[in-house]
Write a protein that holds these residues in place. Structure first.
Motif, PDB file in Angstrom:
ATOM      1  N   VAL A 197      -1.446   6.324  -5.824  1.00  0.00           N
ATOM      2  CA  VAL A 197      -0.852   6.461  -4.490  1.00  0.00           C
ATOM      3  C   VAL A 197      -1.177   7.845  -3.898  1.00  0.00           C
ATOM      4  O   VAL A 197      -1.382   7.972  -2.696  1.00  0.00           O
ATOM      5  CB  VAL A 197       0.669   6.191  -4.530  1.00  0.00           C
ATOM      6  CG1 VAL A 197       1.335   6.593  -3.214  1.00  0.00           C
ATOM      7  CG2 VAL A 197       0.911   4.704  -4.804  1.00  0.00           C
ATOM      8  N   SER A 198      -1.271   8.862  -4.735  1.00  0.00           N
ATOM      9  CA  SER A 198      -1.648  10.176  -4.181  1.00  0.00           C
ATOM     10  C   SER A 198      -3.084  10.126  -3.653  1.00  0.00           C
ATOM     11  O   SER A 198      -3.391  10.725  -2.621  1.00  0.00           O
ATOM     12  CB  SER A 198      -1.451  11.303  -5.205  1.00  0.00           C
ATOM     13  OG  SER A 198      -2.527  11.386  -6.112  1.00  0.00           O
ATOM     14  N   ASP A 226       8.974   3.913   2.439  1.00  0.00           N
ATOM     15  CA  ASP A 226       9.644   4.724   3.469  1.00  0.00           C
ATOM     16  C   ASP A 226       9.339   6.217   3.306  1.00  0.00           C
ATOM     17  O   ASP A 226       8.953   6.894   4.255  1.00  0.00           O
ATOM     18  CB  ASP A 226      11.170   4.479   3.448  1.00  0.00           C
ATOM     19  CG  ASP A 226      11.783   4.718   2.065  1.00  0.00           C
ATOM     20  OD1 ASP A 226      11.025   4.753   1.060  1.00  0.00           O
ATOM     21  OD2 ASP A 226      13.022   4.881   1.974  1.00  0.00           O
ATOM     22  N   ILE A 227       9.472   6.712   2.071  1.00  0.00           N
ATOM     23  CA  ILE A 227       9.273   8.156   1.871  1.00  0.00           C
ATOM     24  C   ILE A 227       7.787   8.508   1.981  1.00  0.00           C
ATOM     25  O   ILE A 227       7.421   9.589   2.448  1.00  0.00           O
ATOM     26  CB  ILE A 227       9.907   8.624   0.535  1.00  0.00           C
ATOM     27  CG1 ILE A 227      10.101  10.145   0.557  1.00  0.00           C
ATOM     28  CG2 ILE A 227       9.094   8.221  -0.671  1.00  0.00           C
ATOM     29  CD1 ILE A 227      11.004  10.665  -0.559  1.00  0.00           C
ATOM     30  N   ILE A 228       6.927   7.580   1.579  1.00  0.00           N
ATOM     31  CA  ILE A 228       5.482   7.809   1.733  1.00  0.00           C
ATOM     32  C   ILE A 228       5.145   7.952   3.220  1.00  0.00           C
ATOM     33  O   ILE A 228       4.416   8.852   3.634  1.00  0.00           O
ATOM     34  CB  ILE A 228       4.674   6.657   1.085  1.00  0.00           C
ATOM     35  CG1 ILE A 228       4.875   6.648  -0.442  1.00  0.00           C
ATOM     36  CG2 ILE A 228       3.186   6.771   1.435  1.00  0.00           C
ATOM     37  CD1 ILE A 228       4.334   5.405  -1.150  1.00  0.00           C
ATOM     38  N   SER A 265       1.498   6.380  -9.596  1.00  0.00           N
ATOM     39  CA  SER A 265       1.754   7.588  -8.802  1.00  0.00           C
ATOM     40  C   SER A 265       0.455   8.309  -8.451  1.00  0.00           C
ATOM     41  O   SER A 265       0.259   8.750  -7.314  1.00  0.00           O
ATOM     42  CB  SER A 265       2.680   8.532  -9.586  1.00  0.00           C
ATOM     43  OG  SER A 265       2.756   9.789  -8.956  1.00  0.00           O
ATOM     44  N   ALA A 299      -2.923   8.353  -0.335  1.00  0.00           N
ATOM     45  CA  ALA A 299      -2.405   9.241   0.720  1.00  0.00           C
ATOM     46  C   ALA A 299      -3.486  10.208   1.193  1.00  0.00           C
ATOM     47  O   ALA A 299      -3.636  10.443   2.393  1.00  0.00           O
ATOM     48  CB  ALA A 299      -1.184  10.008   0.204  1.00  0.00           C
ATOM     49  N   ASP A 352       7.218   8.834   5.612  1.00  0.00           N
ATOM     50  CA  ASP A 352       7.812  10.087   6.105  1.00  0.00           C
ATOM     51  C   ASP A 352       6.918  11.278   5.765  1.00  0.00           C
ATOM     52  O   ASP A 352       6.895  12.274   6.494  1.00  0.00           O
ATOM     53  CB  ASP A 352       9.193  10.320   5.480  1.00  0.00           C
ATOM     54  CG  ASP A 352      10.266   9.429   6.087  1.00  0.00           C
ATOM     55  OD1 ASP A 352       9.955   8.734   7.073  1.00  0.00           O
ATOM     56  OD2 ASP A 352      11.393   9.419   5.568  1.00  0.00           O
ATOM     57  N   ARG A 353       6.228  11.179   4.646  1.00  0.00           N
ATOM     58  CA  ARG A 353       5.389  12.316   4.250  1.00  0.00           C
ATOM     59  C   ARG A 353       4.048  12.300   4.981  1.00  0.00           C
ATOM     60  O   ARG A 353       3.623  13.298   5.534  1.00  0.00           O
ATOM     61  CB  ARG A 353       5.163  12.304   2.736  1.00  0.00           C
ATOM     62  CG  ARG A 353       6.407  12.739   1.944  1.00  0.00           C
ATOM     63  CD  ARG A 353       6.064  12.946   0.475  1.00  0.00           C
ATOM     64  NE  ARG A 353       7.195  13.487  -0.274  1.00  0.00           N
ATOM     65  CZ  ARG A 353       7.776  12.888  -1.313  1.00  0.00           C
ATOM     66  NH1 ARG A 353       7.333  11.723  -1.742  1.00  0.00           N
ATOM     67  NH2 ARG A 353       8.791  13.452  -1.934  1.00  0.00           N
ATOM     68  N   ILE A 354       3.349  11.142   4.964  1.00  0.00           N
ATOM     69  CA  ILE A 354       1.978  11.176   5.490  1.00  0.00           C
ATOM     70  C   ILE A 354       1.878  10.768   6.960  1.00  0.00           C
ATOM     71  O   ILE A 354       0.833  10.954   7.576  1.00  0.00           O
ATOM     72  CB  ILE A 354       0.990  10.353   4.621  1.00  0.00           C
ATOM     73  CG1 ILE A 354       1.299   8.856   4.655  1.00  0.00           C
ATOM     74  CG2 ILE A 354       0.981  10.848   3.194  1.00  0.00           C
ATOM     75  CD1 ILE A 354       0.283   8.038   3.845  1.00  0.00           C
ATOM     76  N   LEU A 377       5.110   0.513  -6.205  1.00  0.00           N
ATOM     77  CA  LEU A 377       5.375   1.836  -5.633  1.00  0.00           C
ATOM     78  C   LEU A 377       5.215   1.808  -4.106  1.00  0.00           C
ATOM     79  O   LEU A 377       6.021   2.400  -3.378  1.00  0.00           O
ATOM     80  CB  LEU A 377       4.433   2.869  -6.265  1.00  0.00           C
ATOM     81  CG  LEU A 377       4.839   4.338  -6.174  1.00  0.00           C
ATOM     82  CD1 LEU A 377       6.272   4.561  -6.641  1.00  0.00           C
ATOM     83  CD2 LEU A 377       3.878   5.197  -7.004  1.00  0.00           C
ATOM     84  N   MET A 380       3.968   3.207 -14.019  1.00  0.00           N
ATOM     85  CA  MET A 380       4.352   3.963 -12.826  1.00  0.00           C
ATOM     86  C   MET A 380       3.694   5.353 -12.750  1.00  0.00           C
ATOM     87  O   MET A 380       3.289   5.776 -11.656  1.00  0.00           O
ATOM     88  CB  MET A 380       5.883   4.048 -12.689  1.00  0.00           C
ATOM     89  CG  MET A 380       6.563   2.681 -12.537  1.00  0.00           C
ATOM     90  SD  MET A 380       5.726   1.518 -11.409  1.00  0.00           S
ATOM     91  CE  MET A 380       6.030   2.309  -9.829  1.00  0.00           C
ATOM     92  N   PRO A 381       3.549   6.059 -13.869  1.00  0.00           N
ATOM     93  CA  PRO A 381       2.807   7.330 -13.764  1.00  0.00           C
ATOM     94  C   PRO A 381       1.379   7.131 -13.242  1.00  0.00           C
ATOM     95  O   PRO A 381       0.901   7.894 -12.392  1.00  0.00           O
ATOM     96  CB  PRO A 381       2.814   7.860 -15.202  1.00  0.00           C
ATOM     97  CG  PRO A 381       4.054   7.284 -15.808  1.00  0.00           C
ATOM     98  CD  PRO A 381       4.172   5.907 -15.210  1.00  0.00           C
ATOM     99  N   ASP A 392       8.382  -0.148  -2.926  1.00  0.00           N
ATOM    100  CA  ASP A 392       9.677   0.512  -3.163  1.00  0.00           C
ATOM    101  C   ASP A 392       9.798   1.852  -2.445  1.00  0.00           C
ATOM    102  O   ASP A 392      10.877   2.218  -1.990  1.00  0.00           O
ATOM    103  CB  ASP A 392       9.895   0.749  -4.668  1.00  0.00           C
ATOM    104  CG  ASP A 392      10.136  -0.547  -5.423  1.00  0.00           C
ATOM    105  OD1 ASP A 392      10.286  -1.601  -4.767  1.00  0.00           O
ATOM    106  OD2 ASP A 392      10.160  -0.507  -6.671  1.00  0.00           O
ATOM    107  N   ASN A 393       8.718   2.613  -2.413  1.00  0.00           N
ATOM    108  CA  ASN A 393       8.798   3.959  -1.845  1.00  0.00           C
ATOM    109  C   ASN A 393       8.015   4.080  -0.533  1.00  0.00           C
ATOM    110  O   ASN A 393       7.666   5.180  -0.107  1.00  0.00           O
ATOM    111  CB  ASN A 393       8.286   4.990  -2.867  1.00  0.00           C
ATOM    112  CG  ASN A 393       9.301   5.227  -3.992  1.00  0.00           C
ATOM    113  OD1 ASN A 393      10.368   4.625  -4.002  1.00  0.00           O
ATOM    114  ND2 ASN A 393       8.958   6.102  -4.926  1.00  0.00           N
TER     115      ASN A 393
END
Lengths: 438, 438
Positions: free
Chosen positions: A311-312, A27-29, A308, A315, A31-33, A21, A304-305, A24-25
């Motif tokens: 990762v929260s 970039d969006i992580i 997730s 963050a 962008d958010r944090i 995660l 993956m759940p 793969d993600n």
């Protein structure tokens, strides 16, 4: 802060999911944090376990202690599991001033108080959203969203293995063993399924949630635990006739003085949303004074759940690091000096409604004998059902009770079970029915 | 920080609820966050509105501007509603460096971009958990819990008034007007119910959620909106025959390039949890890559549920104040410089399954005429049902389609509606059925 460095300890299913995660993600992580969660290490004795991951050179290492010792590492993610090495590494990381994220509910349920004390003293964050309910944001909901509420109860389907097995028995009428074998074949149950089907995993989670919701020390030892292995298709059929479905529920209630904490198969009415939560899915309903009720639903396990949720947590900690906010939210949702040792009620004192099934020889006077004993213990009946079908000369006698005290029920059933006419042990299933509790 | 000072602007239902929660549960709030949320002012022109509250002298004031101007006030809670004075006061509070909490979805949907820009520039927190879904922690779930996910869709029951009315029609077979009158009598609908039953309130919420989930500017103008006033008991009866229930859904989807954003009555299968969310309750399902799906459920409105969400925002901001963490989480969940203007797909380009009901005179050739026009626009039928019962010489002809394009459907229905044999306008209800989309 441009970059927060993360070390994952243990490259099993969950550790691999977290690494994937972040990669793969990423970039969006970011962008958010507003900063990168940089995967600095994945540590596992078995270096081959990182095969499926596209890691940069030097990220995969065999030595978890080395990852903890690196001064550049900000956050350590423990995804090893178990209570031995995992505990040692977490305590080491805390001692070294690292923030820690874990999904290890068994460890927190049994050794959480000591770990939390260490983290609080060292002023590091200890986050564990993934330890209960997988990707359902239940820890965040209780610690943050319900901050203005007095929480009075929680009712959850917190073990996907049990929910899968019970759904299977319900939908297909197969017996427990067949359903368990199917769960094992699909990877939903371990080779040794005791932790799940015995109710222990759900109880670990309930112990954590109760502490969090009610402001008490974690107390796993006093949680009442009953698994699902005795549930038969016949019980599920009877339940349906009465408008109920059978789920393994984790139930906690708080009346301001003592706490109920119990895990057992439970009948709930069809119009309860939890009764429609099937297969491996989890859900939890929380009762509190201002909100009345909220319910969360989602995958309680899986690569993956679970990743997730971890990762929260990462963050949240990264955001704390950016603003010097470590310890911004106390680990267990309450300021450490306000956390009490609230007594857990003995199961004997629980008052609820019951379903009984007795397999009795089809002889005159059986019903009188059973109901006589129940009457002696002040257990009054709402309804009695005798099913025509005989098996080996016995007939199932099913009874639903008005509210009764568990201690009385235990004594009555012990007496009934030794009646000459009884074939096999009595079956007892507790009922949670807000509309029908009388 | 020992105490955070709060000013509530507007002492209507929600403002009163927030004041009550801060007073009644102040002890447990302090135990959790480590400082007191002190109610410094409740401002309302009508000072009598605080009658039910046990306020200390000097707390109730008539002048909102005075509360904003007080340098001791840290956080301003706007519970006035509307887009006039509320906007002015919020902008004034931001300009004065106050953090702001609001439940005002109409304001955020229409003027949110400017307000967010001002808050971001002034580095103050702007929190709005109560603006969508009442006490369901949906803003927190999307902004924080799903931070590691790419969100692909959301499907929500976001308006309690509509859900109450549709539940009433479903359960009792009454018509829309009767159900609406009942909702008004119970205080679930306003005297002018347009904002709710017209779908606008749900659309306000969807515009906010879409921005938050997909990293786009708030775009209310491009949300497609259709209300529930045309739904009849007959449509609900047909839906049930096909295994569907009708709900007013707010639907957003993102394929990485453009966004679908629409609010309309929708048929969903019985086994979808949303179909079991009844009365005034709200729920939302979110699809994202790591979690697959999570669902939240709770009261979407009402004094204390809304107050609970506002107090959670107050607690978050108080925690930020304690650690110098204002702006810790960007207002819309993404760093301001990464937010894009993502185009909202024209409704013409939506592809979904449809239910049609035509009231046609019972004459030969009617079915041929209707299906001929549908065929011309490449709309293929899954099933056709003609109900025997006539009313005024007409019979309802019901059709379920395979996937079709909205533009084609609009053209076909326009042609069909002017056929001589048609009695009244055709009825169209869109279907969301993951199992049955073909």
């Amino acid at each position: 802060m441009k970059q927060v460095n993360v070390a994952i300890l243990g490259c099993g299913t969950v550790g691999t999911g977290v690494a994937r995660l972040l990669l793969d993600n990423g970039d969006i992580i970011r962008d958010r944090i507003g900063c990168a969660l940089h995967l600095k290490y994945v540590a596992d004795i078995d270096m081959d376990r990182a095969r499926g991951l596209d890691l940069a050179p030097g990220v995969m290492i065999p030595d978890a202690a080395a990852a903890i010792a690196d001064p550049d590492v900000h956050i350590v993610v423990e995804t090893i599991g178990g209570e031995g090495i995992a505990k040692k590494l977490i305590m080491g990381a805390i001692a070294g001033g690292k923030h820690v994220v874990t999904a290890n509910k068994a460890l927190l349920a049994k050794h959480g108080n000591a770990i939390i004390e260490a983290a609080t003293a060292r002023r590091v964050d200890l986050a564990y959203e993934a330890s209960v309910g997988g990707c359902m944001p239940i820890i965040k909901a209780v610690r943050e969203s319900l901050v203005g509420n007095r929480i009075s109860g929680m009712t959850g389907i917190l073990n996907g293995t049990c929910n899968y097995i019970l759904s299977k028995i319900t939908d297909e009428g197969v017996d427990f063993k067949t359903a368990l074998a199917e769960a094992q074949a699909k990877g939903y149950a371990e080779a040794d399924p005791t932790l799940d089907v015995g109710g222990y995993d759900a109880a670990h989670k309930l112990a954590i949630l109760s502490a969090l919701a009610f402001g008490m020390k974690i107390n796993f030892d006093d949680v009442f635990i009953e698994g699902i292995s005795r549930i038969t298709p016949l019980d599920i059929e009877f339940a349906a006739q009465f408008g109920y479905r059978i789920k393994l529920l984790a139930i906690a209630k708080f009346d301001g003085e003592s706490v109920e904490a119990r895990v057992h198969p439970t009948m709930i009415p069809f119009d309860n949303l939890l009764s429609n939560v099937n297969s491996t899915l989890n859900a939890i309903s929380i009762k509190a004074d201002a909100v009345d009720e909220i319910l969360l639903y989602g995958h309680g396990a899986g690569m993956m759940p679970t990743a997730s949720a971890i990762v929260s947590d990462l963050a949240d900690i990264a955001r704390n690091l950016a603003s010097d906010g470590a310890g911004r939210i106390p680990v267990m949702g309450f300021q450490a000096d306000t956390i009490r040792s609230i007594p857990v009620m003995s199961m004997d004192d629980i008052v609820t409604n019951y379903y009984f099934r007795f397999d009795a020889l089809d002889r005159p006077g059986v019903l009188a004998a059973i109901s006589g004993i129940l009457g002696k213990y002040a257990i009054s009946l709402k309804s009695v059902h005798q099913k025509g079908r005989k098996a080996n000369g016995s007939v199932p006698v099913v009874m639903l009770t008005h509210q009764a005290r568990e201690a009385d029920v235990s004594k009555a059933l012990a007496e009934i079970s030794v009646l000459d006419v009884m074939v096999g042990a009595p079956m007892l299933i507790r009922i949670e029915d807000q509309n029908g509790q009388d």
